[in-house]
Structure formats: C-alpha cells, structure tokens
Write a protein that holds these residues in place. Structure first.
Motif, PDB file in Angstrom:
ATOM      1  N   GLU A 138       3.122 -48.802   5.110  1.00  0.00           N
ATOM      2  CA  GLU A 138       3.671 -48.283   6.317  1.00  0.00           C
ATOM      3  C   GLU A 138       4.681 -49.224   6.751  1.00  0.00           C
ATOM      4  O   GLU A 138       5.913 -48.233   7.181  1.00  0.00           O
ATOM      5  CB  GLU A 138       2.346 -47.854   7.161  1.00  0.00           C
ATOM      6  CG  GLU A 138       3.014 -47.308   8.511  1.00  0.00           C
ATOM      7  CD  GLU A 138       1.881 -46.997   9.441  1.00  0.00           C
ATOM      8  OE1 GLU A 138       2.216 -47.126  10.546  1.00  0.00           O
ATOM      9  OE2 GLU A 138       0.670 -46.814   8.976  1.00  0.00           O
ATOM     10  N   LEU A 139       4.633 -50.312   7.048  1.00  0.00           N
ATOM     11  CA  LEU A 139       5.661 -51.191   7.527  1.00  0.00           C
ATOM     12  C   LEU A 139       6.712 -51.258   6.493  1.00  0.00           C
ATOM     13  O   LEU A 139       7.888 -50.980   6.885  1.00  0.00           O
ATOM     14  CB  LEU A 139       5.126 -52.710   7.488  1.00  0.00           C
ATOM     15  CG  LEU A 139       5.940 -53.710   7.888  1.00  0.00           C
ATOM     16  CD1 LEU A 139       6.861 -53.432   9.275  1.00  0.00           C
ATOM     17  CD2 LEU A 139       5.283 -55.234   7.826  1.00  0.00           C
ATOM     18  N   ALA A 140       6.561 -51.383   5.024  1.00  0.00           N
ATOM     19  CA  ALA A 140       7.705 -51.016   4.311  1.00  0.00           C
ATOM     20  C   ALA A 140       8.440 -49.909   4.479  1.00  0.00           C
ATOM     21  O   ALA A 140       9.662 -49.848   4.339  1.00  0.00           O
ATOM     22  CB  ALA A 140       7.488 -51.295   2.960  1.00  0.00           C
ATOM     23  N   HIS A 141       7.740 -48.931   4.506  1.00  0.00           N
ATOM     24  CA  HIS A 141       8.445 -47.467   4.670  1.00  0.00           C
ATOM     25  C   HIS A 141       9.245 -47.449   6.152  1.00  0.00           C
ATOM     26  O   HIS A 141      10.513 -46.927   6.294  1.00  0.00           O
ATOM     27  CB  HIS A 141       7.327 -46.423   4.772  1.00  0.00           C
ATOM     28  CG  HIS A 141       7.037 -46.019   3.495  1.00  0.00           C
ATOM     29  ND1 HIS A 141       6.157 -45.136   2.932  1.00  0.00           N
ATOM     30  CD2 HIS A 141       6.897 -46.769   2.294  1.00  0.00           C
ATOM     31  CE1 HIS A 141       5.911 -45.109   1.945  1.00  0.00           C
ATOM     32  NE2 HIS A 141       6.384 -46.231   1.314  1.00  0.00           N
ATOM     33  N   ARG A 142       8.818 -48.186   7.350  1.00  0.00           N
ATOM     34  CA  ARG A 142       9.300 -48.043   8.588  1.00  0.00           C
ATOM     35  C   ARG A 142      10.702 -48.839   8.268  1.00  0.00           C
ATOM     36  O   ARG A 142      11.781 -48.604   9.042  1.00  0.00           O
ATOM     37  CB  ARG A 142       8.423 -48.613   9.495  1.00  0.00           C
ATOM     38  CG  ARG A 142       7.314 -47.740  10.009  1.00  0.00           C
ATOM     39  CD  ARG A 142       6.858 -48.070  11.358  1.00  0.00           C
ATOM     40  NE  ARG A 142       6.651 -49.584  11.508  1.00  0.00           N
ATOM     41  CZ  ARG A 142       5.464 -50.092  11.392  1.00  0.00           C
ATOM     42  NH1 ARG A 142       4.544 -49.449  11.259  1.00  0.00           N
ATOM     43  NH2 ARG A 142       5.380 -51.357  11.591  1.00  0.00           N
ATOM     44  N   VAL A 143      10.340 -50.066   7.652  1.00  0.00           N
ATOM     45  CA  VAL A 143      11.676 -50.927   7.433  1.00  0.00           C
ATOM     46  C   VAL A 143      12.836 -50.114   6.617  1.00  0.00           C
ATOM     47  O   VAL A 143      14.001 -50.344   7.165  1.00  0.00           O
ATOM     48  CB  VAL A 143      11.382 -52.221   6.760  1.00  0.00           C
ATOM     49  CG1 VAL A 143      12.631 -53.304   6.241  1.00  0.00           C
ATOM     50  CG2 VAL A 143      10.623 -53.071   7.666  1.00  0.00           C
ATOM     51  N   ALA A 144      12.465 -49.613   5.601  1.00  0.00           N
ATOM     52  CA  ALA A 144      13.533 -48.758   4.847  1.00  0.00           C
ATOM     53  C   ALA A 144      14.035 -47.848   5.748  1.00  0.00           C
ATOM     54  O   ALA A 144      15.137 -47.428   5.478  1.00  0.00           O
ATOM     55  CB  ALA A 144      12.769 -48.041   3.516  1.00  0.00           C
ATOM     56  N   LYS A 145      13.170 -47.099   6.661  1.00  0.00           N
ATOM     57  CA  LYS A 145      13.827 -45.989   7.244  1.00  0.00           C
ATOM     58  C   LYS A 145      14.810 -46.729   8.399  1.00  0.00           C
ATOM     59  O   LYS A 145      16.049 -46.169   8.501  1.00  0.00           O
ATOM     60  CB  LYS A 145      12.715 -45.253   8.123  1.00  0.00           C
ATOM     61  CG  LYS A 145      13.195 -43.978   8.864  1.00  0.00           C
ATOM     62  CD  LYS A 145      12.128 -43.195   9.621  1.00  0.00           C
ATOM     63  CE  LYS A 145      12.606 -42.211  10.403  1.00  0.00           C
ATOM     64  NZ  LYS A 145      11.545 -41.289  10.987  1.00  0.00           N
ATOM     65  N   ALA A 146      14.593 -47.795   8.861  1.00  0.00           N
ATOM     66  CA  ALA A 146      15.445 -48.551   9.787  1.00  0.00           C
ATOM     67  C   ALA A 146      16.676 -48.620   9.227  1.00  0.00           C
ATOM     68  O   ALA A 146      17.714 -48.732   9.818  1.00  0.00           O
ATOM     69  CB  ALA A 146      14.759 -49.655  10.404  1.00  0.00           C
ATOM     70  N   HIS A 147      16.675 -48.994   7.700  1.00  0.00           N
ATOM     71  CA  HIS A 147      17.972 -49.530   7.088  1.00  0.00           C
ATOM     72  C   HIS A 147      18.686 -48.544   6.918  1.00  0.00           C
ATOM     73  O   HIS A 147      19.798 -48.587   6.494  1.00  0.00           O
ATOM     74  CB  HIS A 147      17.544 -50.588   6.186  1.00  0.00           C
ATOM     75  CG  HIS A 147      16.895 -51.882   6.308  1.00  0.00           C
ATOM     76  ND1 HIS A 147      16.226 -52.514   5.337  1.00  0.00           N
ATOM     77  CD2 HIS A 147      17.051 -52.623   7.438  1.00  0.00           C
ATOM     78  CE1 HIS A 147      15.825 -53.664   5.940  1.00  0.00           C
ATOM     79  NE2 HIS A 147      16.568 -53.812   7.125  1.00  0.00           N
ATOM     80  N   GLY A 148      18.285 -47.300   7.062  1.00  0.00           N
ATOM     81  CA  GLY A 148      18.979 -46.011   6.678  1.00  0.00           C
ATOM     82  C   GLY A 148      19.889 -45.649   7.895  1.00  0.00           C
ATOM     83  O   GLY A 148      20.660 -44.598   7.608  1.00  0.00           O
ATOM     84  N   GLN A 149      19.797 -46.531   8.859  1.00  0.00           N
ATOM     85  CA  GLN A 149      20.370 -45.952  10.130  1.00  0.00           C
ATOM     86  C   GLN A 149      21.955 -46.278  10.200  1.00  0.00           C
ATOM     87  O   GLN A 149      22.307 -47.174   9.415  1.00  0.00           O
ATOM     88  CB  GLN A 149      19.917 -46.331  11.636  1.00  0.00           C
ATOM     89  CG  GLN A 149      18.360 -46.287  11.672  1.00  0.00           C
ATOM     90  CD  GLN A 149      17.994 -44.689  11.756  1.00  0.00           C
ATOM     91  OE1 GLN A 149      18.711 -43.968  12.577  1.00  0.00           O
ATOM     92  NE2 GLN A 149      17.413 -44.321  10.772  1.00  0.00           N
ATOM     93  N   ALA A 150      22.748 -45.569  10.806  1.00  0.00           N
ATOM     94  CA  ALA A 150      24.149 -45.690  10.880  1.00  0.00           C
ATOM     95  C   ALA A 150      24.840 -47.056  11.496  1.00  0.00           C
ATOM     96  O   ALA A 150      25.938 -47.381  11.019  1.00  0.00           O
ATOM     97  CB  ALA A 150      24.987 -44.647  11.530  1.00  0.00           C
ATOM     98  N   SER A 151      24.036 -47.439  12.519  1.00  0.00           N
ATOM     99  CA  SER A 151      24.511 -48.636  13.174  1.00  0.00           C
ATOM    100  C   SER A 151      23.590 -49.975  13.447  1.00  0.00           C
ATOM    101  O   SER A 151      22.411 -49.375  13.309  1.00  0.00           O
ATOM    102  CB  SER A 151      24.996 -48.301  14.653  1.00  0.00           C
ATOM    103  OG  SER A 151      23.874 -48.151  15.360  1.00  0.00           O
TER     104      SER A 151
END
Length: 113
Positions: free
Chosen positions: A91-104
């Motif tokens: 779950e943590l890995a998925h949250r980190v991956a989602k955060a890295h997809g942000q624009a800024s």
C-alpha cells in the motif's frame, strides 16, 4: 515497483546480512555476460529522492547509492530462512507511485507527508 503483486520489507540480523554479502560478488549496473563465482550478486544503483519526481520517476540523488542484492541456490535458501520480520508495504509503494505522478514537486511533497 507498482507492477509488483506484493512489496515486502524484510528485516535481517546484521550477522545474517554479513553472511549473505560475504558470498556475493559486485557488479556494475548494465553489465552483461559477466560470469563470477558465488551465489549472490551486489549491485550499486543510484539512490532516489522520494520527495521529488519527474514524469513519475523519483529524481536520482547525485553521489548517493542504494544497494541491490540478488541471491540464488543455497544462498537463497539461507535468505528465506533468515528474516527477523516481514512487513507488507504494498500500500505504501502504491501511495509513493501515485505521489510521483503529480505535476509539481509541491504536490509530490504534500502527498508524501
């Protein structure tokens, strides 16, 4: 890696990690065809900055390295029997991956805090 079915955090004793590392040889990322003795491989990869990303990939940290260890054969069996603890961090890995997809960078940091 988000494509992994499970991401596990595995804690080993210092003694067991030393035993594993003593049976490894060191490679450089990208080397092919290298035949070395030993049932383990150590590779130094660029360390990553969890708080900044570009195009969904964490920024490489200049001058810092992360260790990657690969094991096979009896060394793999030793490793499988050595953990002090195993924690599912998928779950943590998925949250980190989602955060890295942000624009800024600010959005990445906000999601990581």
């Amino acid at each position: 890696q988000t494509q992994s079915a499970k991401n596990l955090k595995i804690k080993l004793s210092h003694e067991d990690l030393a035993t594993i590392l003593s049976q490894c040889y060191c490679t450089i990322h990208g080397e092919k065809g290298l035949k070395m003795k030993g049932e383990g491989r150590v590779q130094w990869d660029p360390s990553r900055d969890l708080y900044s990303a570009r195009d969904g990939v964490p920024r490489k940290l200049s001058g810092l390295r992360a260790i990657q260890i690969g094991v096979s054969g009896s060394l793999s069996e030793f490793y499988a029997g050595s953990p002090l603890s195993i924690e599912d961090v998928t779950e943590l890995a998925h949250r980190v991956a989602k955060a890295h997809g942000q624009a800024s960078p600010k959005l990445v940091k906000d999601m990581m805090d």
